[in-house]
Every structure is written in structure tokens, then in C-alpha cells.
Design a protein around this motif. Sequence first.
Motif, PDB file in Angstrom:
ATOM      1  N   VAL A   1       3.768   5.010  11.347  1.00 59.80           N
ATOM      2  CA  VAL A   1       4.866   4.683  12.489  1.00 59.80           C
ATOM      3  C   VAL A   1       5.563   3.312  11.864  1.00 59.80           C
ATOM      4  O   VAL A   1       6.684   3.156  12.474  1.00 59.80           O
ATOM      5  N   GLY A   2       5.307   2.561  11.037  1.00 58.61           N
ATOM      6  CA  GLY A   2       5.784   1.293  10.567  1.00 58.61           C
ATOM      7  C   GLY A   2       5.245   0.891   9.324  1.00 58.61           C
ATOM      8  O   GLY A   2       3.956   1.195   8.970  1.00 58.61           O
ATOM      9  N   LEU A   3       5.981  -0.082   8.757  1.00 58.53           N
ATOM     10  CA  LEU A   3       5.566  -0.933   7.260  1.00 58.53           C
ATOM     11  C   LEU A   3       5.698  -2.146   7.781  1.00 58.53           C
ATOM     12  O   LEU A   3       6.633  -2.876   8.511  1.00 58.53           O
ATOM     13  N   TYR A   4       4.563  -3.060   7.373  1.00 58.38           N
ATOM     14  CA  TYR A   4       4.556  -4.498   7.570  1.00 58.38           C
ATOM     15  C   TYR A   4       4.603  -4.951   6.207  1.00 58.38           C
ATOM     16  O   TYR A   4       4.277  -4.551   5.205  1.00 58.38           O
ATOM     17  N   GLU A   5       5.225  -6.386   6.109  1.00 55.38           N
ATOM     18  CA  GLU A   5       4.829  -7.212   4.911  1.00 55.38           C
ATOM     19  C   GLU A   5       4.877  -8.757   5.211  1.00 55.38           C
ATOM     20  O   GLU A   5       5.670  -9.136   5.862  1.00 55.38           O
ATOM     21  N   THR A   6       3.656  -9.350   4.738  1.00 55.65           N
ATOM     22  CA  THR A   6       3.779 -10.707   5.111  1.00 55.65           C
ATOM     23  C   THR A   6       3.640 -11.470   3.679  1.00 55.65           C
ATOM     24  O   THR A   6       3.768 -12.672   3.601  1.00 55.65           O
TER      25      THR A   6
ATOM     26  N   ILE B   1       0.809  -1.300   0.129  1.00 58.33           N
ATOM     27  CA  ILE B   1       0.073  -0.107   0.149  1.00 58.33           C
ATOM     28  C   ILE B   1       0.842   1.319   0.197  1.00 58.33           C
ATOM     29  O   ILE B   1       0.653   2.202  -0.750  1.00 58.33           O
ATOM     30  N   ALA B   2       1.923   1.126   0.716  1.00 60.02           N
ATOM     31  CA  ALA B   2       2.828   2.499   0.824  1.00 60.02           C
ATOM     32  C   ALA B   2       3.544   2.767  -0.614  1.00 60.02           C
ATOM     33  O   ALA B   2       3.550   3.696  -0.937  1.00 60.02           O
ATOM     34  N   ASP B   3       3.767   1.550  -1.218  1.00 57.92           N
ATOM     35  CA  ASP B   3       4.433   1.923  -2.643  1.00 57.92           C
ATOM     36  C   ASP B   3       3.404   2.611  -3.583  1.00 57.92           C
ATOM     37  O   ASP B   3       3.384   3.210  -4.278  1.00 57.92           O
ATOM     38  N   LYS B   4       2.149   1.983  -3.470  1.00 58.36           N
ATOM     39  CA  LYS B   4       1.044   2.384  -4.369  1.00 58.36           C
ATOM     40  C   LYS B   4       0.947   4.075  -4.260  1.00 58.36           C
ATOM     41  O   LYS B   4       0.726   4.642  -5.026  1.00 58.36           O
ATOM     42  N   LEU B   5       0.802   4.305  -2.722  1.00 59.18           N
ATOM     43  CA  LEU B   5       0.501   5.601  -2.229  1.00 59.18           C
ATOM     44  C   LEU B   5       1.708   6.499  -2.302  1.00 59.18           C
ATOM     45  O   LEU B   5       1.684   7.754  -1.918  1.00 59.18           O
ATOM     46  N   ARG B   6       2.989   5.961  -2.280  1.00 57.70           N
ATOM     47  CA  ARG B   6       4.228   6.558  -2.285  1.00 57.70           C
ATOM     48  C   ARG B   6       4.288   7.228  -0.859  1.00 57.70           C
ATOM     49  O   ARG B   6       4.684   8.698  -0.674  1.00 57.70           O
ATOM     50  N   LEU B   7       4.290   6.381   0.022  1.00 60.64           N
ATOM     51  CA  LEU B   7       4.395   6.831   1.452  1.00 60.64           C
ATOM     52  C   LEU B   7       5.647   6.167   2.124  1.00 60.64           C
ATOM     53  O   LEU B   7       6.019   5.322   1.589  1.00 60.64           O
ATOM     54  N   ASN B   8       5.924   6.777   3.335  1.00 65.81           N
ATOM     55  CA  ASN B   8       6.886   6.267   3.953  1.00 65.81           C
ATOM     56  C   ASN B   8       6.660   6.521   5.571  1.00 65.81           C
ATOM     57  O   ASN B   8       5.759   7.147   5.928  1.00 65.81           O
ATOM     58  N   VAL B   9       7.614   5.813   6.093  1.00 62.10           N
ATOM     59  CA  VAL B   9       7.262   6.026   7.824  1.00 62.10           C
ATOM     60  C   VAL B   9       7.760   7.420   8.154  1.00 62.10           C
ATOM     61  O   VAL B   9       8.765   7.987   7.850  1.00 62.10           O
ATOM     62  N   GLY B  10       7.022   8.075   8.907  1.00 58.95           N
ATOM     63  CA  GLY B  10       6.968   9.301   9.697  1.00 58.95           C
ATOM     64  C   GLY B  10       5.933  10.320   8.815  1.00 58.95           C
ATOM     65  O   GLY B  10       5.761  11.404   9.303  1.00 58.95           O
ATOM     66  N   GLU B  11       5.482   9.857   7.746  1.00 57.07           N
ATOM     67  CA  GLU B  11       4.539  10.665   7.044  1.00 57.07           C
ATOM     68  C   GLU B  11       3.160  10.746   7.571  1.00 57.07           C
ATOM     69  O   GLU B  11       2.910   9.590   8.143  1.00 57.07           O
ATOM     70  N   ARG B  12       2.367  11.616   7.130  1.00 57.26           N
ATOM     71  CA  ARG B  12       0.974  11.707   7.845  1.00 57.26           C
ATOM     72  C   ARG B  12      -0.100  11.652   6.738  1.00 57.26           C
ATOM     73  O   ARG B  12       0.500  11.940   5.187  1.00 57.26           O
ATOM     74  N   ILE B  13      -1.094  10.974   6.748  1.00 50.66           N
ATOM     75  CA  ILE B  13      -2.140  10.755   5.748  1.00 50.66           C
ATOM     76  C   ILE B  13      -3.571  10.946   6.255  1.00 50.66           C
ATOM     77  O   ILE B  13      -3.738  10.509   7.579  1.00 50.66           O
TER      78      ILE B  13
END
Length: 405
Positions: free
Chosen positions: A187-192, A158-170
Amino acid sequence: MNLSYFIAKRISFKRTGGFTGTIHRIAVASVAIGIAVSLVSFMILGGFQDKISDKVFSFTGHYQVQKFVSGNAFEESPTSTNSDFYKDYTQNQLISHVQVYAHKPGLLKGDEEVEGVLMKGIGPDFDTLDFHNSIIKGRFIQFSDSGASNEILVSRKIADKLRLNVGERITMYFVQEPPRFRRFEIVGLYETFLENFDDKIIIGDIQTIRNLNGWSEDQVGGFEIFVHDNKNLDEMAEPIYNSLDFDLKLIKVTDKYIEIFDWLILLNNNVYIFLGLILFVAAFNMVSILFILIMERTQMIGILKALGSTNKQIRKIFVWNGVRIIGRGLLIGNSIAILFGFLQQKFNIVALDPASYYMTFVPISWNWPVFFILNAAVLLVTTLVLFIPAMLISNIQPIKAIRFD
């Protein structure tokens, strides 16, 4: 000393050269390769099953409990932590942990893209220990004592699709009447690597969902149950269901995500078929090799018969010879399999495509009962088939055998 065993030792490949020694080495190699490949297959299969199951269970628990009413496909009807089940679950010896959860759909708005997601609200009782392995960047949510936390975890997909990263607000817009929105901090990214979760789930504070839905402090969407033994989920379902309140239903996670667990069962069947083929090839090789050894030792058989040896004694020579070959093959094959398993577990030598296999490297599971059963099965089957070529000895005539060249 057992005469048959003594002669079998004397004609083993260590004491003979040329053609006989080569045949012995080929036989040992065939058994070693067969058992090594079989053991590695079961180690990898067990690793896949454990790794993928653990990923699913860390996200959902082993069972989920919800209100027994029809509702929104994405949201649960509220139930209460004052229910008899939740207050008394610690007395159930099958259950190790219970945690609350709720879901709410919405839209995540990035700078240029909008993505439909499902927010999973969790509380301070969430089992972060198992889920921690799925966090690839940042940290877990910190809950607030005074109100709802504005922190969330999103998947890397999801972060890659929306070009997001840790620390950003959305901003997230929630689907309800009237529509409402909240500002969150990532505050974090997960991947399963599991599409069921990575494609749509973000993780936030359940208090946010309570506030949006107008729920009281004791209301939740449901409970996630963890049990001590996840190998017997079907057997434990009924006693756990009997402990629920009358308006609650029990959902097995293995049924909810049946496509994942059916795939694991299919892998299981493939390995069993593969094992059958390995046993057949090993047995065929031993029969063929023993036939060759008998033909190569025809003169010796004739001399032994002329000296008064019985067919049974001579048969035992070649059976003992075959057993020694099998034993050496099993020892070498087990050593190869254990060495590979150790190196793969420690250094992750063999990599995988996570898009196809849900993980980045080949997992290893050490199941020693399977090691023992597999070795015993190979030893039993190949030893039994040794008696097939050994029966040929009864038809060998001493005079013709001594003249055989």
C-alpha cells in the motif's frame, strides 16, 4: 566625545578613498566571508544531525526495550503489555510515547526475484506523524479490528529490486518450522536513504507476527520509547532503565546504530577544526591589515604625538578602527548566512547525492545560541589580536614619522 573614536570614524573607508578605502573594504570582506562560511557550516551541520537523527528515531524510537534473554539475531523473545513498565510508563515524565513492535525474517518472492527481508510488525500505536515524511508513494497501513491486516510498506530499494509497485500483491515466506507464507498487498513505499532500513525492512501488522509465532494478544517483541528531549539520551538512560521490569533490558538506539551516530560526531569535529582555521585566518587578516593601516597613517601618528597625544590614545584610534571593520564584516556576514539559510530551506537550491549523504538536499537548522556564540567568539578573538599591531605605535618617533613618506 571620545577623541580616539572620532578620529577612527574620520579615517574609515567611507571618508577616505584610494588605497586606505581599498584596504578597509578588503578587511570587511575577509571578516564577512569568514563569519558567513562559519555560520552556514554550523547551519548545515545542525541540519544533517537533526535530519538523519529524526529519520532513525522515527523508525526505531529513542530507546528499545526487549526481553533480557539470548535469542534469535533477527527475532525477539516475547514480552507482555501487562508488564509493570508498559502499564505505568505514562507516569514517567521523561517519556512521551511508547509503541510496540516485533521482527520476523522471511523471503519476499517477486515474479522473477527473491529477496531476504525482515518484517517489522507494528500496531495502531505506531507514531505515523514522524514517519510520514519517509513515505514517498501510497499511504500508511490501515489496521483491522477483526484480525491481522494484509497491508505492508516496502522500501523503494526493495521495490526496485523485485520490480514491485503500490497496489500489487506479493508472497512472503517466513523462516520457521514448518515454513509458512502470507500474501500481502503493498500500500506504500518508503525511503530513508539509510541502508540499515531500506535494504531489508518491510513494515506490516504486528498481529501477523503474533499469529505466525502463536503469541497471545498481549505479547510483543518489545517496546520503542520516545522521550521529550532527545539531546540527553545518555543521561536519561539510567532513570528509564530503573523503571523497567527485572527481565527487560534497555537498548539505546544511538548504540544500536552506532556507525550512523559516530559519523555525525565526526562531522561535528570537522566543523570545529574548520571554525578554528576560520578564526585563525580572520585574526591573521586583521593583524596584517592593521599593520598596513598603521604604516599608511605613519605621518598622522607623528603629528598626533607632536600635538601631545599619548600612545594609548593613538592605539585606541586603530583598535576602534579595527572594531568598526569587524562590526561591519559581522553584519554583512550574518546577513549573507541568514539569506542563504532562508533560500535553501524554502527552495532547496543546493542538491545532494542521497547515496552518499542520505538526503536529496542540503538541510538547514536554525540554532540561534550558536549564532550568538560564534559571533561573540569572532568579535572577541579578532578584537584582542588588534592590540598586537597597535603596540607598534609605541616605537614610532614623531620626527621620523612626520618625515615618513
